[in-house]
Enzyme design. Structure first.
Site, PDB file in Angstrom:
ATOM      1  N   GLU A   1       3.132  -1.572  -9.933  1.00  0.00           N
ATOM      2  CA  GLU A   1       1.543  -0.289  -9.269  1.00  0.00           C
ATOM      3  C   GLU A   1       1.458   0.444 -10.484  1.00  0.00           C
ATOM      4  O   GLU A   1      -0.003   0.819 -10.258  1.00  0.00           O
ATOM      5  CB  GLU A   1       2.164   0.238  -8.361  1.00  0.00           C
ATOM      6  CG  GLU A   1       2.142  -1.264  -6.764  1.00  0.00           C
ATOM      7  CD  GLU A   1       3.896  -2.311  -6.862  1.00  0.00           C
ATOM      8  OE1 GLU A   1       4.471  -2.841  -6.492  1.00  0.00           O
ATOM      9  OE2 GLU A   1       4.170  -1.465  -7.993  1.00  0.00           O
TER      10      GLU A   1
ATOM     11  N   HIS B   1       7.640  -1.879   4.670  1.00  0.00           N
ATOM     12  CA  HIS B   1       6.614  -2.967   5.187  1.00  0.00           C
ATOM     13  C   HIS B   1       5.566  -2.001   5.916  1.00  0.00           C
ATOM     14  O   HIS B   1       4.398  -3.365   6.824  1.00  0.00           O
ATOM     15  CB  HIS B   1       6.699  -4.116   5.691  1.00  0.00           C
ATOM     16  CG  HIS B   1       7.613  -4.618   4.354  1.00  0.00           C
ATOM     17  ND1 HIS B   1       8.583  -4.699   3.935  1.00  0.00           N
ATOM     18  CD2 HIS B   1       6.644  -5.874   3.090  1.00  0.00           C
ATOM     19  CE1 HIS B   1       9.467  -5.406   2.209  1.00  0.00           C
ATOM     20  NE2 HIS B   1       8.011  -6.121   1.992  1.00  0.00           N
TER      21      HIS B   1
END
Length: 659
Positions: free
Chosen positions: A398, A465
């Site tokens: 990322e 998540h």
């Protein structure tokens, strides 16, 4: 030290000599000024000038270089005006950052230079983005990025090289191996003896050169760059050198053994090259004296202008205005009345697809977003329509990809980065907070980037998540944050975010993807960023919320039929619509803020504080707020529902109404 003249003319040899002499003479002057307390700090590159100068002069003038704080030779070789360069170091308005940043923490597209930030590694991902833009545009250009040997321990370095290798990007990753990271010797930084050995691990070419031999640096880079323009692929270049002064002048060099200093003093890149040119008859004492006088005159003239300036006169309006790149949004209405029922996910995908059609410079990047269509299938079919250049699967990195997005923006592209889950944004946090958010304020470079953030709990996905992390970015000037709650807003706001040249964090709640539908225009349209929406008119209490909170508020408000409830959907969290919220609270006299994020440190606290300061005399009850528990998000559905604020919000709303 062996200099090989090869095919290079005497003029090239002279140019290289002047190139290496200029930064040395500037540094010598700066060290005097530092002792006189006329400059505040200095990072010396004495002993390392051959690398910066040799590389810069070997590349074409329109090829980007990303230097660090010991690479003065990049700036002088690109012929930045001395007066403006010196003013930059003084923190005055003539400099490149209007006094907002120091030394080489700036960029200049005019000279194709992008300076560093203090974190050392992030510039590598930015270099990837610049090279990617050049490659997609067929420009046949090389990008070069500098690293110190200590900085190569950072994840950004490894991520960026891996991306460049996978995508065959023409980036020269140059490592100045000078033996120390500040005071920590190489033996305590890494195990490898040569950085060139690391090329095998990345699957790329790597070479090691004498960083003090300017002809070797120049010839190596020139040869590599010529090949890379024809056959794009990254190269790792280790330039072996030595830092003859402290990390910065206050650090000193007491930690360096004297015999090591003596050994490297004999390898001085300027003196050795000068001796070689005199021996070869290319220059003589008269030439050297004349050139030194010319450079000294240039330095003194530049300093005279730079020292005339004082520090900037502070203007709050100017400082706050420059946080964002100038942009006057023109809201686009649908071209026709044609509508169809769309789920949240369909509307989002539709807006993204139409934005790709509208902006042919828009590049999408993310894990599994190409042929697979992303884990939520939002970009399903995009590769077939737009091609692999514009819809790009990324490695699991990322930080490098967010850095790449900034590099694309520097080259005039737009970028969208999809975080597979909002939780994973921590891996790219530094790039977002310190590069994307600050780059326009620092040196006027827009960051035309949207980071998509699938967010929220309610799917029993556990603590990694399910997080609501919008408050992490709410505190960061330079970012914009949008958070739609309906399919209509999802499409209009993604189109608006991609039009905006500023970095936008776009939050999309995963539970809404396939659970909410409504009639949505088929045509392209936008919604004003920064504008809240009155979802439900009311007279007695204001609920200020966003995202999933909007649906909870509408559901729970029905359980209080005797109370006239107004619901405000913020839609944009940064900047949030203060006028709309204040107007509602002044009308109702009661306010409660609801969000899914944890209560402590959530956005509700800031809104409550603002209302307390600006609406106190209009309030009939205390301002209240509700959010999720101050715990990580649990996995079991029963625990997750207890974590979420919905039930507690109902109780608190009843308490507010009864006050």
């Amino acid at each position: 030290m062996q200099f090989k003249k090869k095919k290079y003319s005497d003029q090239v040899l002279k140019d290289l000599y002047e190139g290496i002499l200029r930064p040395r003479m500037i540094e010598e002057k700066m060290l005097i000024l530092l002792r006189q307390n006329r400059i505040s700090k200095w990072f010396s590159g004495i002993g390392q000038e051959a690398i910066a100068v040799g590389l810069t002069m070997a590349l074409e003038n329109d090829e980007y270089i990303l230097p660090m704080h010991r690479n003065l030779g990049v700036f002088t070789s690109r012929k930045l005006p001395f007066d403006r360069l010196f003013a930059q170091w003084q923190g005055t308005m003539m400099g490149y950052t209007k006094g907002r940043d120091r030394s080489f923490h700036f960029g200049t597209n005019e000279h194709h230079i992008v300076g560093m930030i203090s974190h050392l590694g992030p510039q590598n991902g930015v270099a990837d983005g610049i090279a990617l833009a050049s490659k997609i545009s067929g420009e046949k250009k090389v990008t070069a990025v500098f690293n110190g040997d200590g900085g190569t321990s950072q994840g950004d370095f490894h991520e960026a090289i891996n991306v460049a290798a996978v995508w065959n990007l023409p980036v020269i990753f140059i490592v100045e191996n000078n033996g120390y990271g500040l005071s920590t010797p190489s033996s305590e930084q890494f195990k490898c003896k040569s950085f060139a050995d690391k090329g095998i691990g990345y699957g790329i070419k790597a070479v090691s050169i004498d960083g003090n031999n300017i002809l070797e640096v120049y010839d190596t880079i020139k040869t590599l760059a010529a090949d890379m323009r024809k056959n794009p692929a990254p190269v790792l270049v280790e330039a072996v050198t030595f830092r003859m002064r402290g990390h910065e002048e206050a650090s000193g060099t007491k930690y360096v053994p004297q015999e090591l200093m003596d050994e490297w003093a004999k390898k001085d890149p300027l003196q050795n090259y000068e001796d070689f040119l005199v021996k070869e008859g290319v220059i003589d004492a008269k030439y050297i004296d004349s050139l030194r006088k010319k450079i000294k005159k240039d330095i003194e003239e530049g300093l005279a202008v730079a020292f005339e300036e004082t520090h900037p006169v502070a203007s709050t309006e100017v400082e706050t205005t420059d946080v964002y790149a100038p942009f006057e949004q023109v809201v686009v209405a649908p071209a026709s009345d044609k509508k169809s029922e769309k789920r949240f996910i369909d509307a989002l995908s539709d807006g993204l697809r139409q934005s790709m059609e509208k902006h042919d410079n828009l590049i999408l990047m993310g894990q599994d977003i190409a042929e697979y269509g992303g884990v939520f299938k939002i970009t399903d079919g995009f590769v077939k329509q737009f091609g692999k250049d514009r819809v790009r699967n990324t490695p699991l990195c990322e930080a490098a990809i967010v850095g790449t997005s900034l590099g694309l923006s520097i080259k005039g592209k737009k970028a969208m980065v999809e975080m597979q889950f909002a939780d994973f944004v921590t891996e790219g946090f530094n790039q977002i907070i310190n590069n994307l958010a600050k780059t326009h304020w620092r040196w006027g470079q827009k960051a035309d980037v949207v980071v998509r953030m699938p967010t929220g709990a309610g799917t029993a996905a556990g603590p990694f998540h399910s997080q609501s992390n919008e408050a992490w970015f709410f505190h960061t000037p330079g970012l914009k944050i949008v958070y739609p709650s309906t399919p209509y807003d999802a499409k209009g706001l993604i189109c608006a975010a991609l039009e905006d040249p500023n970095p936008v964090m776009y939050f999309e709640h995963k539970v809404m993807y396939r659970s909410i539908s409504e009639m949505v225009p088929d045509d392209y349209y936008t919604i004003e960023i920064g504008k809240a929406k009155v979802v439900q008119e009311g007279e007695e209490v204001s609920i200020i919320t966003y995202g999933m909170g909007v649906h909870w508020a509408m559901e729970i408000a029905k359980e209080f039929p005797e109370t006239s409830v107004e619901i405000i959907d913020l839609r944009t969290l940064l900047p949030w619509d203060k006028e709309a919220v204040v107007a509602s609270v002044k009308k109702t006299g009661r306010a409660i803020i609801l969000h899914e994020d944890c209560l402590t440190g959530g956005i509700g606290g800031e809104i409550a504080a603002y209302l307390s300061e600006n609406c106190f005399e209009h309030l009939d009850a205390p301002i209240m707020r509700e959010g999720s528990l101050d715990t990580p998000v649990p996995f079991a559905p029963t625990l997750e529902q207890n974590f979420l604020p919905k039930a507690r919000f109902k109780e608190k709303l009843a308490k507010l109404i009864a006050f």
